[in-house]
Enzyme design. Structure first.
Site, short mmCIF file in Angstrom:
data_model
loop_
_atom_site.label_atom_id
_atom_site.label_comp_id
_atom_site.label_asym_id
_atom_site.label_seq_id
_atom_site.Cartn_x
_atom_site.Cartn_y
_atom_site.Cartn_z
N ASP A 76 -42.77 -15.29 24.75
CA ASP A 76 -43.17 -14.06 24.05
C ASP A 76 -44.37 -13.46 24.78
OD1 ASP A 76 -41.22 -14.65 22.24
OD2 ASP A 76 -42.54 -14.79 20.49
N HIS A 127 -38.94 -7.69 21.36
CA HIS A 127 -39.88 -8.26 20.39
C HIS A 127 -40.48 -7.17 19.52
CE1 HIS A 127 -42.07 -11.60 18.83
NE2 HIS A 127 -43.23 -11.39 19.44
N HIS A 131 -44.90 -4.44 17.35
CA HIS A 131 -45.20 -5.77 16.80
C HIS A 131 -45.59 -5.73 15.32
CE1 HIS A 131 -46.96 -9.94 16.93
NE2 HIS A 131 -46.02 -10.08 17.85
N HIS A 225 -45.95 -18.83 24.90
CA HIS A 225 -46.62 -17.55 25.11
C HIS A 225 -47.23 -17.53 26.51
CE1 HIS A 225 -46.32 -17.64 20.71
NE2 HIS A 225 -46.40 -16.33 20.76
#
Length: 266
Positions: A76, A127, A131, A225
């Site tokens: 991510d 994603h 966000h 991440h």
């Protein structure tokens, strides 16, 4: 359209045609927060009957087959902290595919790295653009988040659209899964994760390596991440040692085809 992106496009068609399109008006509005008991001793985690049922209903995936030593790497990326390129270097050296779930901010602020991801043959996941908590949005809001991302991605890379989506912070609803299916998206969750998103709180290579190896299991969908120096430093050792234990690293396209019972032609 190259071979890699053709597979993604065909899978978008599969999502729509394989019988996982549902009426969004019948989907529950309850908000869920993704979670599971971590894997130990190579035994895959189980998210529980409730989560398993709702994910299966909408073709969402968080792990592969429990009897095949296959790993699926996903990252991510909300912003760039200087560690993504070393991660890409490792993936290239080890010939390992990955999926990078990006935000709109990442597309526009780290465009050269985005283009390298595509050039290196990795998958770009959606994603969301801003966000947000996707479960709180209207259908129009959900579509706007995904479509704005896809529009910018196409503008920057030529990729027509994304197929795989991941909700920020793992917050979702049945409505989100259902409406995503209707638009040709498949939700991808994960079966291995650990606290690695604090850029300013590094815990060292051994921490990341230890978490990955401790939770490693057949069919693992790993979430990391790229803001973590720990991950960048540990990735090479993890990949090499997982390979020594007999694990193969495959793409999410392979995972989805396995889920659908489709034999790869590549």
């Amino acid at each position: 359209m190259n071979k890699f992106h053709l597979r993604g496009f065909l899978l978008a068609v599969i999502i729509i045609s394989a019988g996982i399109v549902f009426n969004p008006y019948s989907a529950a509005a309850e908000e869920f927060h993704w979670g599971f008991k971590k894997a130990t001793n190579g035994v895959p985690p189980d998210a529980g009957a409730a989560f398993n049922e709702v994910l299966d209903k909408y073709g969402a995936i968080y792990k592969g087959k429990p009897d095949e030593k296959v790993v699926y790497l996903t990252f991510d990326n909300g912003y760039e902290a200087g560690y993504t390129e070393p991660i890409l270097d490792t993936l290239k050296a080890e010939n390992v595919p990955a999926t990078f779930f990006l935000t709109g901010h990442y597309l526009t602020s780290a465009t050269p790295i985005l283009k390298r991801m595509v050039k290196d043959g990795h998958t770009i996941g959606n994603h969301s653009y801003d966000h947000p908590n996707m479960a709180n949005l209207s259908e129009k809001g959900m579509e706007d988040e995904w479509s704005r991302f896809d529009k910018k991605l196409k503008e920057l890379t030529g990729i027509e659209r994304t197929v795989y989506v991941r909700p920020p912070k793992g917050t979702f609803s049945e409505k989100l899964l259902s409406f995503g299916n209707e638009l040709g998206y498949r939700h991808i969750f994960w079966s291995i994760a650990f606290v690695d998103w604090h850029k300013d709180k590094p815990r060292g290579k051994d921490y990341a390596y230890g978490e990955l190896m401790k939770q490693l299991h057949p069919g693992a969908v790993i979430l990391m991440h790229t803001v973590s120096s720990d991950n960048a430093e540990a990735l090479l050792s993890f990949i090499q040692d997982a390979k020594k234990e007999g694990y193969l690293f495959k793409s999410l396209d392979d995972l989805v085809m396995e889920y659908e019972g489709i034999e790869s032609v590549y």
